[in-house]
Design a protein around this motif. Structure first.
Motif, short mmCIF file in Angstrom:
data_model
loop_
_atom_site.label_atom_id
_atom_site.label_comp_id
_atom_site.label_asym_id
_atom_site.label_seq_id
_atom_site.Cartn_x
_atom_site.Cartn_y
_atom_site.Cartn_z
N ARG A 12 35.25 20.70 18.91
CA ARG A 12 34.22 19.65 18.85
C ARG A 12 33.69 19.50 17.44
O ARG A 12 33.47 18.39 16.95
CB ARG A 12 33.08 19.98 19.81
CG ARG A 12 33.43 19.77 21.25
CD ARG A 12 32.20 19.99 22.14
NE ARG A 12 32.61 20.05 23.53
CZ ARG A 12 32.45 21.11 24.32
NH1 ARG A 12 31.87 22.20 23.85
NH2 ARG A 12 32.85 21.08 25.56
N LYS A 13 33.44 20.62 16.76
CA LYS A 13 32.94 20.56 15.39
C LYS A 13 33.96 19.89 14.46
O LYS A 13 33.59 19.08 13.63
CB LYS A 13 32.61 21.96 14.87
CG LYS A 13 31.32 22.52 15.43
CD LYS A 13 30.99 23.85 14.79
CE LYS A 13 29.66 24.36 15.29
NZ LYS A 13 29.26 25.59 14.59
N GLN A 14 35.22 20.23 14.61
CA GLN A 14 36.26 19.63 13.77
C GLN A 14 36.36 18.13 14.04
O GLN A 14 36.51 17.34 13.11
CB GLN A 14 37.61 20.31 14.03
CG GLN A 14 38.73 19.80 13.15
CD GLN A 14 38.43 20.00 11.68
OE1 GLN A 14 37.84 20.98 11.27
NE2 GLN A 14 38.84 19.03 10.88
N LYS A 15 36.24 17.74 15.29
CA LYS A 15 36.30 16.31 15.64
C LYS A 15 35.11 15.58 15.04
O LYS A 15 35.26 14.48 14.50
CB LYS A 15 36.33 16.13 17.15
CG LYS A 15 36.50 14.69 17.59
CD LYS A 15 36.62 14.59 19.08
CE LYS A 15 36.87 13.20 19.58
NZ LYS A 15 36.07 12.16 19.03
N ALA A 16 33.92 16.19 15.11
CA ALA A 16 32.73 15.57 14.53
C ALA A 16 32.88 15.43 13.02
O ALA A 16 32.50 14.38 12.46
CB ALA A 16 31.49 16.40 14.87
N ASP A 19 35.23 12.54 12.30
CA ASP A 19 34.56 11.26 12.57
C ASP A 19 33.61 10.89 11.45
O ASP A 19 33.56 9.74 11.01
CB ASP A 19 33.82 11.32 13.90
CG ASP A 19 34.75 11.35 15.11
OD1 ASP A 19 35.95 11.04 14.93
OD2 ASP A 19 34.27 11.70 16.21
N LYS A 20 32.84 11.87 10.98
CA LYS A 20 31.91 11.60 9.88
C LYS A 20 32.66 11.22 8.61
O LYS A 20 32.23 10.33 7.87
CB LYS A 20 31.03 12.83 9.61
CG LYS A 20 29.94 13.03 10.63
CD LYS A 20 29.07 14.21 10.27
CE LYS A 20 27.99 14.43 11.32
NZ LYS A 20 27.13 15.56 10.98
N GLU A 21 33.77 11.88 8.33
CA GLU A 21 34.56 11.57 7.14
C GLU A 21 35.15 10.17 7.23
O GLU A 21 35.17 9.43 6.26
CB GLU A 21 35.67 12.60 6.96
CG GLU A 21 36.47 12.42 5.69
CD GLU A 21 35.63 12.54 4.44
OE1 GLU A 21 35.95 11.86 3.44
OE2 GLU A 21 34.64 13.31 4.44
N ARG A 22 35.61 9.79 8.41
CA ARG A 22 36.15 8.44 8.61
C ARG A 22 35.06 7.39 8.37
O ARG A 22 35.28 6.38 7.70
CB ARG A 22 36.72 8.30 10.02
CG ARG A 22 37.48 7.02 10.23
CD ARG A 22 38.12 6.90 11.61
NE ARG A 22 38.82 8.10 12.05
CZ ARG A 22 38.42 8.87 13.07
NH1 ARG A 22 37.35 8.56 13.75
NH2 ARG A 22 39.12 9.93 13.41
N GLN A 23 33.85 7.65 8.90
CA GLN A 23 32.74 6.72 8.70
C GLN A 23 32.36 6.65 7.22
O GLN A 23 32.06 5.57 6.69
CB GLN A 23 31.53 7.17 9.54
CG GLN A 23 30.34 6.24 9.45
CD GLN A 23 30.62 4.87 10.01
OE1 GLN A 23 31.31 4.74 11.00
NE2 GLN A 23 30.09 3.85 9.39
#
Length: 61
Positions: A12-16, A19-23
């Motif tokens: 979950r932390k890696q996915k978050a 996602d933040k890096e993509r944004q």
């Protein structure tokens, strides 16, 4: 026969993070301009406005 064990908290932390890096990448594209780019754009706009005003014909009143 057994699958790999996955730690859901780390997943979950890696996915978050991804996602933040993509944004952040999208925001950099949308809003990111260096100070030099902003200054250049401003100077070009002012020059174009002066050139346009020089060609203006004023009507006598």
């Amino acid at each position: 026969m057994s699958g790999d064990v996955v730690n859901l908290r780390q997943f979950r932390k890696q996915k978050a993070r991804s996602d933040k890096e993509r944004q952040a990448d999208q925001n950099r594209i949308a809003h990111g301009r260096t100070k030099a780019e902003k200054t250049l754009t401003r100077a070009l706009n002012e020059k174009a406005e002066k050139t346009l005003d020089q060609g203006r014909i004023e009507k006598p009143e």
